[in-house]
Design a protein around this motif. Structure first.
Motif, PDB file in Angstrom:
ATOM      1  N   THR A  39     -13.392 -20.887  27.427  1.00  0.00           N
ATOM      2  CA  THR A  39     -12.618 -21.495  26.345  1.00  0.00           C
ATOM      3  C   THR A  39     -11.621 -22.514  26.896  1.00  0.00           C
ATOM      4  OG1 THR A  39     -11.053 -19.644  26.414  1.00  0.00           O
ATOM      5  CG2 THR A  39     -12.835 -19.517  24.796  1.00  0.00           C
ATOM      6  N   SER A  95      -8.134 -23.934  25.219  1.00  0.00           N
ATOM      7  CA  SER A  95      -7.587 -22.986  24.254  1.00  0.00           C
ATOM      8  C   SER A  95      -6.192 -22.530  24.661  1.00  0.00           C
ATOM      9  CB  SER A  95      -8.506 -21.768  24.130  1.00  0.00           C
ATOM     10  OG  SER A  95      -8.492 -21.012  25.331  1.00  0.00           O
ATOM     11  N   ARG A  96      -5.456 -21.971  23.727  1.00  0.00           N
ATOM     12  CA  ARG A  96      -4.154 -21.391  24.038  1.00  0.00           C
ATOM     13  C   ARG A  96      -4.319 -20.229  25.013  1.00  0.00           C
ATOM     14  NH1 ARG A  96      -4.397 -22.679  18.729  1.00  0.00           N
ATOM     15  NH2 ARG A  96      -2.720 -23.933  17.792  1.00  0.00           N
ATOM     16  N   SER A 130      -3.384 -16.449  18.238  1.00  0.00           N
ATOM     17  CA  SER A 130      -3.213 -17.833  17.772  1.00  0.00           C
ATOM     18  C   SER A 130      -4.542 -18.575  17.734  1.00  0.00           C
ATOM     19  CB  SER A 130      -2.215 -18.571  18.661  1.00  0.00           C
ATOM     20  OG  SER A 130      -0.917 -18.036  18.538  1.00  0.00           O
ATOM     21  N   ASP A 131      -5.356 -18.416  18.774  1.00  0.00           N
ATOM     22  CA  ASP A 131      -6.669 -19.061  18.796  1.00  0.00           C
ATOM     23  C   ASP A 131      -7.560 -18.519  17.679  1.00  0.00           C
ATOM     24  OD1 ASP A 131      -6.205 -20.790  20.932  1.00  0.00           O
ATOM     25  OD2 ASP A 131      -6.869 -19.333  22.419  1.00  0.00           O
ATOM     26  N   PRO A 144     -10.709 -14.650  21.246  1.00  0.00           N
ATOM     27  CA  PRO A 144     -10.192 -16.004  21.041  1.00  0.00           C
ATOM     28  C   PRO A 144     -11.263 -17.083  21.153  1.00  0.00           C
ATOM     29  CG  PRO A 144      -9.593 -15.195  23.226  1.00  0.00           C
ATOM     30  CD  PRO A 144     -10.177 -14.032  22.480  1.00  0.00           C
ATOM     31  N   GLN A 145     -12.449 -16.725  21.621  1.00  0.00           N
ATOM     32  CA  GLN A 145     -13.550 -17.680  21.720  1.00  0.00           C
ATOM     33  C   GLN A 145     -14.284 -17.879  20.400  1.00  0.00           C
ATOM     34  OE1 GLN A 145     -13.552 -14.494  22.645  1.00  0.00           O
ATOM     35  NE2 GLN A 145     -15.477 -13.845  23.584  1.00  0.00           N
ATOM     36  N   SER A 171      -4.274 -15.141  22.207  1.00  0.00           N
ATOM     37  CA  SER A 171      -5.563 -14.764  21.639  1.00  0.00           C
ATOM     38  C   SER A 171      -5.502 -14.764  20.113  1.00  0.00           C
ATOM     39  CB  SER A 171      -5.971 -13.381  22.153  1.00  0.00           C
ATOM     40  OG  SER A 171      -7.207 -12.988  21.621  1.00  0.00           O
TER      41      SER A 171
END
Length: 254
Positions: free
Chosen positions: A230, A233-234, A72-73, A139-140, A70
């Motif tokens: 997402t 995403s990571r 990282s994104d 993270p979105q 989260s």
């Protein structure tokens, strides 16, 4: 309040939150960047210290992996935002998850209200530009959302930008002029934290631009929902990797 913290002058009359129409970008003439800074306030993703509400169904190690994904994104979205400065206000030690191009500052204060207030103030006092602050739980978030939060502050068409979270908190706070009194004393991590923080901004007479409501990742159910919106995403990849051994437990908590 420390003597070197920039504090803004605010109008006395309360101004209701409003949504502004799209604005043409205001770019720095020298670098073609928005003359603003984005601060991410975060904890080092260490097992047992982050995302504790994900355990169970996840183990502390797995919860820390999701927190790292989260974060990282979130950092990638900030890195992709055309602003003059990017800051990480960190509780802990930077790791390989930190990309280049970020200034790292330590957090100070005890409660979350103090940590947010001083992260905003410390960024502003070292660079006198508007500040947009987000956490590590969305993270979105996208560069477009962050630019939308910064642009009206740069244009001086608003004094604050604010994004409520679905759980009653808030995921973003942007200020054209930073005054720690706008945040200090607001009860954090409560079902009405977002509405209380918004009321504090309104009581100060600030013009407020609202951002879309987002879901914070605190529970397994929220993690599933955010991963679903997402793809690529990571965070979604991490959830997919952990889902099989945990899916029954996640379903039980839904």
């Amino acid at each position: 309040m420390t003597a070197d913290v920039y504090t803004g002058k605010h109008r006395r009359d309360s101004v209701p939150a409003r949504r502004l129409p799209p604005q043409a970008p205001t770019w720095s003439k020298a670098s073609r960047l928005l003359a603003a800074q984005v601060v991410v306030i975060a904890k080092e993703p260490y097992p047992g210290r982050v995302k504790t509400r994900l355990t169970p169904p996840f183990t502390p190690v797995q919860a820390a992996e999701l927190a790292a994904a989260s974060l990282s994104d979130t950092l990638a979205a900030v890195a992709g935002t055309a602003v003059a400065r990017r800051v990480l206000a960190l509780d802990g030690t930077p790791g390989r998850w930190l990309p280049g191009g970020f200034d790292v500052i330590g957090q100070r204060g005890h409660g979350l209200d103090e940590r947010i207030a001083w992260a905003l103030a410390d960024a502003r006092v070292t660079l006198p530009l508007p500040v947009v602050l987000i956490g590590m739980d969305t993270p979105q978030v996208t560069p477009e959302l962050l630019a939308a939060a910064a642009r009206p502050l740069v244009d001086k068409t608003t004094d604050a930008t604010f994004g409520l979270a679905e759980d009653g908190g808030f995921w973003l706070l942007g200020l054209r002029e930073v005054d720690p009194r706008l945040i200090l004393g607001v009860p954090m991590s409560q079902p009405d934290t977002g509405s209380r923080q918004l009321a504090r901004l309104q009581q100060a007479g600030l013009r407020i631009t609202m951002l879309p409501e987002l879901t914070d990742v605190d529970t397994a159910r929220e993690a599933e929902r955010v991963a679903a919106v997402t793809p690529g995403s990571r965070f979604a990849a991490c959830m997919a990797r952990l889902r099989d051994p945990a899916e029954r437990a996640i379903a039980a908590f839904q």
